[in-house]
Design an enzyme around this catalytic site. Structure first.
Site, PDB file in Angstrom:
ATOM      1  N   ARG A  61       0.819  -1.224   0.000  1.00 47.74           N
ATOM      2  CA  ARG A  61       0.000   0.000   0.000  1.00 47.74           C
ATOM      3  C   ARG A  61       0.845   1.263   0.000  1.00 47.74           C
ATOM      4  O   ARG A  61       0.376   2.328  -0.390  1.00 47.74           O
ATOM      5  CB  ARG A  61      -1.010  -0.034   1.150  1.00 47.74           C
ATOM      6  CG  ARG A  61      -2.080  -1.122   0.930  1.00 47.74           C
ATOM      7  CD  ARG A  61      -3.171  -1.073   1.970  1.00 47.74           C
ATOM      8  NE  ARG A  61      -2.652  -1.046   3.319  1.00 47.74           N
ATOM      9  CZ  ARG A  61      -2.294  -2.122   4.011  1.00 47.74           C
ATOM     10  NH1 ARG A  61      -2.426  -3.306   3.503  1.00 47.74           N
ATOM     11  NH2 ARG A  61      -1.809  -2.009   5.222  1.00 47.74           N
ATOM     12  N   GLU A  98       4.392  -8.849  15.937  1.00 46.22           N
ATOM     13  CA  GLU A  98       3.831  -9.321  17.206  1.00 46.22           C
ATOM     14  C   GLU A  98       4.414 -10.696  17.561  1.00 46.22           C
ATOM     15  O   GLU A  98       4.790 -10.955  18.692  1.00 46.22           O
ATOM     16  CB  GLU A  98       2.311  -9.379  17.083  1.00 46.22           C
ATOM     17  CG  GLU A  98       1.630  -9.369  18.427  1.00 46.22           C
ATOM     18  CD  GLU A  98       0.125  -9.257  18.289  1.00 46.22           C
ATOM     19  OE1 GLU A  98      -0.356  -9.071  17.155  1.00 46.22           O
ATOM     20  OE2 GLU A  98      -0.547  -9.376  19.324  1.00 46.22           O
TER      21      GLU A  98
END
Ligand code: AMP
Length: 173
Positions: A61, A98
């Site tokens: 993006r 994460e």
């Protein structure tokens, strides 16, 4: 049209790509000609006085506004990509996710020494990806003159990771 109007074109997708994440979907914004133009206008307004030579954006993006912004400012565009995608010699930076780590690469000859670079992405979340991009610029002898996002998720404190850099976002949550 203002940044607040643009926020109305960003769609929340709960639990994507995994439970507990609210994904900020910019596809309605980029599909609307007036919103797309306004977003690029606002990004360019901030970026222009910083006199970049290059916009650096990561797949995928970061390519959408990054390429358009580079054209608007008459500067170049450098893509940062996941390992194995770029065909020439690369330099690499690793960042934490994460769970585990990921890496981004840019071509080893992508920047001239002293090149003024604006690092761009659609969303600032934890800041790990953007920090890796600043490291890539600096490995190649470039100077980060700004770090520019469309959206900032302020509750994730990504700015803390980018301390010392000139950071801007158009829309904050
Ligand atoms: P960061 O945690 O700042 O390194 O963000 C990781 C990457 O995932 C960036 O390219 C962001 O654009 C994207 N990202 C992270 N969180 C979200 C979210 N809630 N919605 C959309 N994109 C996200």
């Amino acid at each position: 049209m203002s940044a607040a109007d643009l926020a109305g074109k960003i769609r929340d997708i709960p639990d994507f790509p995994q439970p507990g994440i609210v994904f900020k979907d910019i596809m309605p914004l980029v599909a609307d000609p007036a919103s797309l133009k306004e977003t690029i206008d606002l990004l360019a307004e901030w970026a222009r006085p910083r006199e970049p030579d290059v916009i650096l954006g990561a797949e995928a993006r970061g390519f959408i506004f990054g390429g358009a912004l580079a054209d608007r400012l008459h500067c170049g565009f450098v893509p940062a990509r996941k390992p194995g995608k770029l065909p020439w010699q690369t330099v690499e930076a690793t960042y934490e996710l994460e769970y585990g780590t990921d890496s981004l690469q840019v071509h080893a000859d992508a920047l001239g020494k002293g090149s003024r670079v604006i690092v761009h992405d659609d969303v600032l979340a934890t800041g790990g990806t953007a920090k890796a991009k600043t490291e890539l610029v600096e490995q190649l002898g470039g100077v980060v003159v700004g770090v520019l996002f469309v959206i900032e998720l302020t509750f994730l404190n990504g700015r803390d990771r980018l301390e010392g850099y000139d950071v801007q976002s158009l829309i904050q949550y």
